[in-house]
Scaffold this active site. Structure first.
Site, mmCIF file in Angstrom:
data_model
loop_
_atom_site.group_PDB
_atom_site.id
_atom_site.type_symbol
_atom_site.label_atom_id
_atom_site.label_comp_id
_atom_site.label_asym_id
_atom_site.label_seq_id
_atom_site.Cartn_x
_atom_site.Cartn_y
_atom_site.Cartn_z
ATOM 1 N N SER A 1 0.543 -1.442 0.048
ATOM 2 C CA SER A 1 0.175 -0.409 0.274
ATOM 3 C C SER A 1 0.871 1.549 -0.281
ATOM 4 O O SER A 1 0.557 2.222 0.784
ATOM 5 C CB SER A 1 -0.806 -0.452 1.572
ATOM 6 O OG SER A 1 -1.841 -1.473 1.477
ATOM 7 N N ILE B 1 -0.532 4.494 -7.799
ATOM 8 C CA ILE B 1 -0.831 6.428 -7.841
ATOM 9 C C ILE B 1 0.749 6.741 -9.262
ATOM 10 O O ILE B 1 1.242 7.747 -9.481
ATOM 11 C CB ILE B 1 -1.025 7.184 -7.162
ATOM 12 C CG1 ILE B 1 -2.043 6.295 -6.527
ATOM 13 C CG2 ILE B 1 -0.569 8.753 -7.083
ATOM 14 C CD1 ILE B 1 -3.077 7.581 -6.814
ATOM 15 N N LYS C 1 15.346 6.340 8.393
ATOM 16 C CA LYS C 1 16.331 5.154 8.193
ATOM 17 C C LYS C 1 16.417 4.169 6.572
ATOM 18 O O LYS C 1 14.925 4.570 5.886
ATOM 19 C CB LYS C 1 15.492 4.587 9.017
ATOM 20 C CG LYS C 1 15.917 4.354 10.546
ATOM 21 C CD LYS C 1 16.966 4.576 11.037
ATOM 22 C CE LYS C 1 17.661 4.937 12.179
ATOM 23 N NZ LYS C 1 18.755 5.032 12.788
ATOM 24 N N LYS D 1 23.815 7.952 0.806
ATOM 25 C CA LYS D 1 24.326 6.668 1.300
ATOM 26 C C LYS D 1 22.975 5.854 0.294
ATOM 27 O O LYS D 1 23.663 4.118 0.241
ATOM 28 C CB LYS D 1 23.620 6.419 3.361
ATOM 29 C CG LYS D 1 23.394 5.428 3.368
ATOM 30 C CD LYS D 1 22.875 5.677 5.360
ATOM 31 C CE LYS D 1 23.548 5.061 5.821
ATOM 32 N NZ LYS D 1 22.785 4.405 7.110
ATOM 33 N N CYS E 1 -26.634 2.113 -8.938
ATOM 34 C CA CYS E 1 -27.007 0.573 -9.014
ATOM 35 C C CYS E 1 -27.931 0.421 -8.111
ATOM 36 O O CYS E 1 -28.639 0.162 -7.977
ATOM 37 C CB CYS E 1 -25.237 -0.067 -9.172
ATOM 38 S SG CYS E 1 -25.551 -1.362 -9.877
ATOM 39 N N GLY F 1 -28.514 1.826 -5.034
ATOM 40 C CA GLY F 1 -29.139 2.616 -4.888
ATOM 41 C C GLY F 1 -30.442 3.459 -5.807
ATOM 42 O O GLY F 1 -30.831 3.932 -4.857
ATOM 43 N N HIS G 1 -22.893 2.889 -13.328
ATOM 44 C CA HIS G 1 -21.682 3.332 -13.107
ATOM 45 C C HIS G 1 -20.976 3.945 -13.623
ATOM 46 O O HIS G 1 -20.036 3.829 -14.195
ATOM 47 C CB HIS G 1 -21.319 2.155 -12.210
ATOM 48 C CG HIS G 1 -21.351 1.490 -11.302
ATOM 49 N ND1 HIS G 1 -21.208 1.186 -9.692
ATOM 50 C CD2 HIS G 1 -21.921 0.171 -11.034
ATOM 51 C CE1 HIS G 1 -21.875 0.102 -9.520
ATOM 52 N NE2 HIS G 1 -22.516 -0.276 -10.791
ATOM 53 N N GLU H 1 -19.651 6.399 -11.853
ATOM 54 C CA GLU H 1 -18.687 6.900 -11.540
ATOM 55 C C GLU H 1 -16.831 6.381 -11.981
ATOM 56 O O GLU H 1 -15.936 6.617 -12.431
ATOM 57 C CB GLU H 1 -17.831 7.007 -10.128
ATOM 58 C CG GLU H 1 -17.357 5.173 -9.653
ATOM 59 C CD GLU H 1 -19.351 4.702 -9.982
ATOM 60 O OE1 GLU H 1 -19.143 3.599 -9.209
ATOM 61 O OE2 GLU H 1 -20.226 4.996 -10.032
#
Length: 542
Positions: free
Chosen positions: A14, A19, A186, A222, A380, A382, A514, A516
């Site tokens: 993750s 992205i 680190k 480094k 959908c 909804g 959909h 979106e």
């Protein structure tokens, strides 16, 4: 000839490889290159279609009906290029292909093994169909060291040797954690991750290092020394406010320049970043804000609604406002009054979902929106719940329900058994397999010319992506329309309801598809832009 960029991840999962791949593709596009992105997923599922949203997040559906990883949504939103079935592969699909070939006798009696048969299948996937592209970016799912990822890493190692010299670059995304007690970042986790990658035979050309603060030059040197990469190829990937800031941030750090340099492209075309700068400016300088209640089933994991979240923000971009999301678990309304939760919001959105849990809460959300004239967007499931609400409270069908929830005398929503896909008749049975058996991909819908939704689209003919097994029952259409719920959009054959709306409501629209999935930051979907516009109007009334 296409050049290949292989993106791997280390230290933890993750970190944002998807992205990173999408941002790099956008930067290469900004320089005029043609770019394709592919995702290689190590899990044994054939596709993510049957994986729980709590485990995998959203299933992103392409125009050609592929159920794919949510990262393909990022690829589409950042590049504008529609993904397809050939942009995502899983171990499950690879093994299925190999077993089918073995059963047909394609291997001529050979012993089928991971090397060469599995790795060859992966390489064929990576190389196939890239004639029209300058760059092909391949994101390898999982983390270096995962046993599931080994065949994929071996395959891209082999490709590094087999491709013409100078046409393959490896980027390794890692984490540089900050230890408060020591007061420093680190490098050791990155060093160990690169060591693991090199033991497989892959030497990264570029390190993309995630951190929550500036990485000192001494630490970069480094990493350069111990990981055997050029100092300029140690790119810091700092946390940013939104994902749409990532392309600009990576460009400032020199990621795209370093990639082109690794390919020996010098001088490189100058990038045009004006589109990304405009999006960033609008996001950071809103002229107002609205609050949208998302009444869902998987609100505990926002990745289950990844495309929905982004589409709402795109609607905000179109209207120059910030969109705040109020996440509400639908089950809450089954034991509590919805009013205290919904009275102060400026719009209510009920997204897609499956199963009976939370359904009654979504029906109550639709009822509240209808009665209080609050903008409502049902997607959908909804839309289906809005139709059941209308059947119960406007038509008077008390037992109105969905056959998805069990046997019912009034199946306002029922299982689709057949539908047209192009010129082919698709058929399904209730007892059939779950995987890949839904109505998937882009389908045409015809809108009534005088409907609100046709005005929003500016057209009566639309193509949108679907993912569902159940559909509003056409047998209830006349009674619902007589009660005021207008079936504004239908499938071309007039059998499947696609959109509903109330003419006497400021903004109440349900869609079976959909939308979106097709929204972009540079091209917000018209329904989301209009919904947020309606929410702005509502904000002046609350």
């Amino acid at each position: 000839m296409a050049r290949y960029v292989f993106i791997t991840g280390g230290v933890v999962s993750s970190l944002g490889k998807g992205i990173a791949a999408a941002a790099l593709a956008a930067l290469l596009q900004a320089r005029g290159y043609r770019v394709r992105i592919r995702k290689l997923d190590p899990y044994l599922n054939v596709d993510p279609g049957t994986i729980s949203p709590y485990q995998h997040g959203e299933v992103f559906v392409t125009d050609d009906g592929a159920e794919t990883d949510l990262d393909l949504g990022h690829y589409e939103r950042f590049t504008g290029r529609p993904a397809n079935q050939q942009d995502n592969i899983t171990t499950g699909r690879i093994y299925r292909n190999i077993i089918e070939k073995e059963r047909r006798g394609d291997y001529l009696g050979a012993t089928v093994q991971v090397i060469p048969h599995v790795t060859d299948e992966i390489k064929n996937f990576v190389l196939e169909g890239n004639e029209d592209y300058d760059f092909v970016l391949c994101e390898i799912g999982g983390t270096v060291g995962d046993i599931e990822a080994m065949p994929f890493l071996e395959a891209i190692r082999q490709l590094g040797n087999e491709l013409p010299r100078g046409t393959a670059v490896y980027i390794h995304l890692t984490l540089m954690p900050y230890i408060p007690a020591a007061g420093e970042l680190k490098t050791k986790p990155t060093q160990h991750s690169v060591k693991e990658l090199r033991s497989i035979g892959i030497a990264p050309d570029i390190l993309l290092v995630r951190a929550d603060r500036e990485i000192p030059e001494s630490e970069r040197r480094k990493l350069s020394l111990f990981c055997n990469v050029r100092e300029s190829a140690v790119i810091q990937a700092l946390d940013v406010a939104t994902i749409y800031d990532v392309p600009i941030a990576y460009h400032k750090e020199g990621l795209d320049s370093e990639v082109l340099s690794a390919f020996g492209i010098d001088p490189a075309p100058k990038p045009r970043m004006d589109r990304w700068e405009e999006v960033s400016h609008r996001l950071h300088n809103p002229e107002g804000e609205v609050t949208i209640a998302v009444v869902g089933k998987y609100t505990g994991l926002k990745d289950a609604y990844k495309s929905l979240i982004e589409a709402l923000h795109h609607g905000g971009l179109a209207n120059k406002v910030k969109v705040n999301l109020d996440w509400i678990e639908a089950q809450v309304f089954e034991s509590e009054d919805p009013a205290p939760y919904l009275e102060k919001v400026h719009g209510i959105l009920v997204p897609g979902g499956f199963g009976e849990r939370g359904a009654e809460g979504k029906i109550l959300a639709a009822k509240f929106a209808r009665e209080r004239k609050v903008p409502y967007f049902g997607i959908c499931f909804g839309m289906q719940m809005a139709c059941i609400e209308a059947a119960r409270n406007l038509v008077g069908i008390e037992d109105a329900s969905s056959s998805e929830f069990g046997p019912t005398r009034e199946p306002v929503v029922g299982l689709m058994t057949e539908w047209l896909k192009g010129n082919m008749l698709e058929k399904r049975a209730a007892a059939g397999d779950l995987g890949g058996t839904m109505r998937l991909g882009a389908y045409e819908a015809v809108l009534k010319p005088d409907s609100k939704i046709a005005q929003i689209y500016g057209s009566t003919d639309i193509h949108e992506r679907h993912r569902h097994r159940y559909e509003v029952n056409i047998d209830y259409k006349d009674r619902l329309e007589a009660a005021g719920l207008n079936f504004a959009g239908m499938s071309p054959d007039g059998v499947l309801p696609e959109t509903v709306e109330y003419a006497d409501h400021p903004w109440f629209i349900g869609v079976q598809y959909h939308p979106e999935l097709k929204s972009r930051p540079f091209e917000p979907h018209p329904l989301f832009a209009s919904f947020i516009e309606a929410a702005i109007e509502q904000s002046r009334l609350v």
